[in-house]
Design an enzyme around this catalytic site. Structure first.
Site, PDB file in Angstrom:
ATOM      1  N   HIS A 176       0.859  -1.194   0.000  1.00  0.00           N
ATOM      2  CA  HIS A 176       0.000   0.000   0.000  1.00  0.00           C
ATOM      3  C   HIS A 176       0.894   1.242   0.000  1.00  0.00           C
ATOM      4  O   HIS A 176       1.347   1.703   1.047  1.00  0.00           O
ATOM      5  CB  HIS A 176      -0.898  -0.023   1.233  1.00  0.00           C
ATOM      6  CG  HIS A 176      -2.017   0.985   1.205  1.00  0.00           C
ATOM      7  ND1 HIS A 176      -2.029   2.067   0.351  1.00  0.00           N
ATOM      8  CD2 HIS A 176      -3.162   1.066   1.935  1.00  0.00           C
ATOM      9  CE1 HIS A 176      -3.140   2.770   0.558  1.00  0.00           C
ATOM     10  NE2 HIS A 176      -3.846   2.179   1.511  1.00  0.00           N
ATOM     11  N   HIS A 179      -2.420   7.028  -0.942  1.00  0.00           N
ATOM     12  CA  HIS A 179      -3.355   7.705  -0.021  1.00  0.00           C
ATOM     13  C   HIS A 179      -2.768   8.335   1.235  1.00  0.00           C
ATOM     14  O   HIS A 179      -3.427   8.385   2.276  1.00  0.00           O
ATOM     15  CB  HIS A 179      -4.476   6.716   0.390  1.00  0.00           C
ATOM     16  CG  HIS A 179      -5.300   6.293  -0.777  1.00  0.00           C
ATOM     17  ND1 HIS A 179      -5.961   5.095  -0.847  1.00  0.00           N
ATOM     18  CD2 HIS A 179      -5.544   6.921  -1.950  1.00  0.00           C
ATOM     19  CE1 HIS A 179      -6.590   5.001  -2.007  1.00  0.00           C
ATOM     20  NE2 HIS A 179      -6.354   6.090  -2.704  1.00  0.00           N
ATOM     21  N   TYR A 181      -0.411   7.416   3.313  1.00  0.00           N
ATOM     22  CA  TYR A 181       0.105   6.596   4.419  1.00  0.00           C
ATOM     23  C   TYR A 181       1.646   6.531   4.336  1.00  0.00           C
ATOM     24  O   TYR A 181       2.248   7.244   3.541  1.00  0.00           O
ATOM     25  CB  TYR A 181      -0.587   5.226   4.413  1.00  0.00           C
ATOM     26  CG  TYR A 181      -2.088   5.389   4.635  1.00  0.00           C
ATOM     27  CD1 TYR A 181      -2.556   5.916   5.844  1.00  0.00           C
ATOM     28  CD2 TYR A 181      -3.015   5.116   3.637  1.00  0.00           C
ATOM     29  CE1 TYR A 181      -3.918   6.136   6.053  1.00  0.00           C
ATOM     30  CE2 TYR A 181      -4.377   5.330   3.842  1.00  0.00           C
ATOM     31  CZ  TYR A 181      -4.822   5.840   5.054  1.00  0.00           C
ATOM     32  OH  TYR A 181      -6.159   6.074   5.263  1.00  0.00           O
TER      33      TYR A 181
HETATM   34  C1  FNR Z   1     -11.244   2.526   0.422  1.00  0.00           C
HETATM   35  N1  FNR Z   1     -10.040   2.609  -0.300  1.00  0.00           N
HETATM   36  C2  FNR Z   1      -8.935   1.936   0.152  1.00  0.00           C
HETATM   37  N2  FNR Z   1      -7.771   1.964  -0.575  1.00  0.00           N
HETATM   38  C3  FNR Z   1      -6.718   1.206  -0.210  1.00  0.00           C
HETATM   39  O1  FNR Z   1      -5.697   1.219  -0.894  1.00  0.00           O
HETATM   40  N3  FNR Z   1      -6.801   0.410   0.906  1.00  0.00           N
HETATM   41  C4  FNR Z   1      -7.897   0.338   1.679  1.00  0.00           C
HETATM   42  O2  FNR Z   1      -7.941  -0.442   2.647  1.00  0.00           O
HETATM   43  C5  FNR Z   1      -8.996   1.169   1.341  1.00  0.00           C
HETATM   44  N4  FNR Z   1     -10.116   1.202   2.081  1.00  0.00           N
HETATM   45  C6  FNR Z   1     -11.276   1.803   1.635  1.00  0.00           C
HETATM   46  C7  FNR Z   1     -12.470   1.643   2.322  1.00  0.00           C
HETATM   47  C8  FNR Z   1     -13.642   2.175   1.811  1.00  0.00           C
HETATM   48  C9  FNR Z   1     -14.940   1.934   2.552  1.00  0.00           C
HETATM   49  C10 FNR Z   1     -13.618   2.921   0.603  1.00  0.00           C
HETATM   50  C11 FNR Z   1     -14.877   3.494   0.024  1.00  0.00           C
HETATM   51  C12 FNR Z   1     -12.431   3.087  -0.070  1.00  0.00           C
HETATM   52  C13 FNR Z   1     -10.036   3.158  -1.665  1.00  0.00           C
HETATM   53  C14 FNR Z   1     -10.605   2.113  -2.640  1.00  0.00           C
HETATM   54  O3  FNR Z   1      -9.743   1.010  -2.786  1.00  0.00           O
HETATM   55  C15 FNR Z   1     -10.835   2.712  -4.045  1.00  0.00           C
HETATM   56  O4  FNR Z   1      -9.623   3.167  -4.583  1.00  0.00           O
HETATM   57  C16 FNR Z   1     -11.837   3.849  -3.999  1.00  0.00           C
HETATM   58  O5  FNR Z   1     -13.037   3.459  -3.353  1.00  0.00           O
HETATM   59  C17 FNR Z   1     -12.182   4.335  -5.402  1.00  0.00           C
HETATM   60  O6  FNR Z   1     -12.781   3.310  -6.151  1.00  0.00           O
HETATM   61  P1  FNR Z   1     -14.382   3.306  -6.409  1.00  0.00           P
HETATM   62  O7  FNR Z   1     -15.048   3.192  -5.075  1.00  0.00           O
HETATM   63  O8  FNR Z   1     -14.699   4.594  -7.099  1.00  0.00           O
HETATM   64  O9  FNR Z   1     -14.572   2.100  -7.291  1.00  0.00           O
END
Ligand code: FNR
Length: 365
Positions: A176, A179, A181
């Site tokens: 990861h 975002h 982190y």
């Molecule tokens: C996330 N996202 C996210 N990204 C990541 O790298 N690790 C994670 O654990 C999480 N957790 C997470 C929880 C929830 C509830 C949401 C809504 C999003 C980001 C996710 O993987 C994704 O990149 C985004 O939701 C955008 O994609 P969609 O939702 O537009 O298809």
């Protein structure tokens, strides 16, 4: 008519039957950082034969967490708890990677051993973050800047977590690096204010990420490794002055390690908000990276099909739609209506509601 998202795809040694990937999704239902049996149903509901799933972000060590009840993979108890979840996914023919996470400064003393300050590339905390609902503000304490000689230990933590993930039965791991982190806190020039060999130039800021890539590749093999990056996102106060250069540098550098995939978050997802038109693009990174290219962020059926058809991506990860539609590939196949997701239940601790109770399409068979 062929549906591009539902065509097969080879990712390294893995043969995927379609391109609709379960995005990594934190759900905060791993009480005390231990994955729970209710995750067996959640993940297996979202598995089809030959599908690719990425787990929710999973802590690599006891300093890695910044949110309540997110899973870990640094103890034997964690490894044992993951095993039945992973084997349920594989029993349905899924290919399952574990997303390895360290939150760095996006944490607080409540989540740290002995109430110590969280670690980071810097000693500046992120700006207070307003929750998506707008009513809640989270403040962060000043982090403790890692000393240069402490960095190898964190790299080792990722390496051990990768080994543990394989021990738990996962097919591979995703680093990861997105975002805001810890890894992103090194890569982004608006966070990283170091003067050692991990700060300053692009090469120096990406060194930590690439050392982790190298360590996990040596541990479990390049075919089992992917990485997620979000050069364009400024989530958690993690902006960069030249995100295109950062994304391209990483895409090119990753080729040296031969990893299975590079997973990039679309620039239109500057935050986890709604889709907006954006002049920036991942196409240069897609062209530069030689392995499988995965994208995420605001995709629907139509966008995903178009991106695959135009060869801008190999795989598309779906987050919110997959939370609400456990049978998302089937719905895409039939162009069926989608259930709406309920943001209120994304992060509750309920083992069923908003987790495993979204309805499947009624079968006619
Ligand atoms: C996330 N996202 C996210 N990204 C990541 O790298 N690790 C994670 O654990 C999480 N957790 C997470 C929880 C929830 C509830 C949401 C809504 C999003 C980001 C996710 O993987 C994704 O990149 C985004 O939701 C955008 O994609 P969609 O939702 O537009 O298809």
């Amino acid at each position: 008519m062929e549906i591009p998202l539902l065509t097969p795809c080879k990712m390294g040694n893995f043969q995927l039957s379609h391109r609709v990937v379960l995005a990594p999704l934190t759900r905060q239902r791993s009480y005390g950082n231990v994955p729970q049996p209710h995750a067996i149903l959640y993940y297996s509901q979202r598995t089809t034969k030959g599908s690719f799933l990425i787990s929710e972000a999973t802590g690599v060590s006891d300093t890695a967490h910044g949110y309540k009840d997110t899973p870990g993979i640094w103890t034997t108890e964690h490894v044992e708890a993951w095993k039945p979840i992973v084997s349920a996914v594989q029993a349905k023919g899924g290919i399952f990677f574990c997303q390895l996470w360290h939150t760095g400064r996006v944490s607080s003393k409540d989540f740290q051993p002995n109430g110590q300050a969280p670690i980071s590339s810097t000693d500046k905390p992120p700006k207070p973050q307003v929750s998506s609902g707008g009513w809640d503000v989270t403040e962060f304490p000043p982090p403790c800047r890692l000393r240069t000689n402490e960095i190898p230990q964190i790299v080792n933590d990722f390496q051990r977590a990768a080994r543990n993930a394989i021990e738990a039965g996962f097919d591979g791991i995703e680093i990861h690096g997105a975002h805001g982190y810890l890894i992103d806190q090194f890569m982004k020039d608006q966070v990283n204010d170091r003067t050692d060999r991990y700060g300053g130039s692009l090469e120096n800021r990406c060194r930590f990420a690439l050392e982790i890539v190298e360590a996990v590749v040596n541990e479990i093999g390049a075919d089992r490794v992917g990485i997620r990056l979000s050069p364009f996102a400024n989530y958690m106060d993690s902006g960069d002055s030249n995100p295109s250069a950062l994304g391209l540098y990483m895409a090119e550098s990753l080729n040296k390690y031969g990893i299975a995939y590079c997973h990039m978050v679309e620039p239109r997802m500057k935050t986890l908000g709604e889709k907006v038109e954006c002049p920036e693009s991942l196409v240069p990174m897609r062209k530069a990276f030689k392995g499988t290219f995965v994208v995420a962020g605001g995709y629907d059926r139509e966008d995903g099909n178009k991106a695959v058809d135009e060869d801008r991506v190999d795989l598309v990860a779906y987050g919110r739609m997959f939370i609400a539609n456990p049978d998302l590939p089937r719905r895409f196949e039939l162009n069926a209506p989608l259930n709406k997701y309920n943001r209120e239940t994304f992060y509750t601790s309920d083992p069923v509601v908003g987790y495993t109770d979204y309805p499947f399409l009624e079968t006619t068979a």
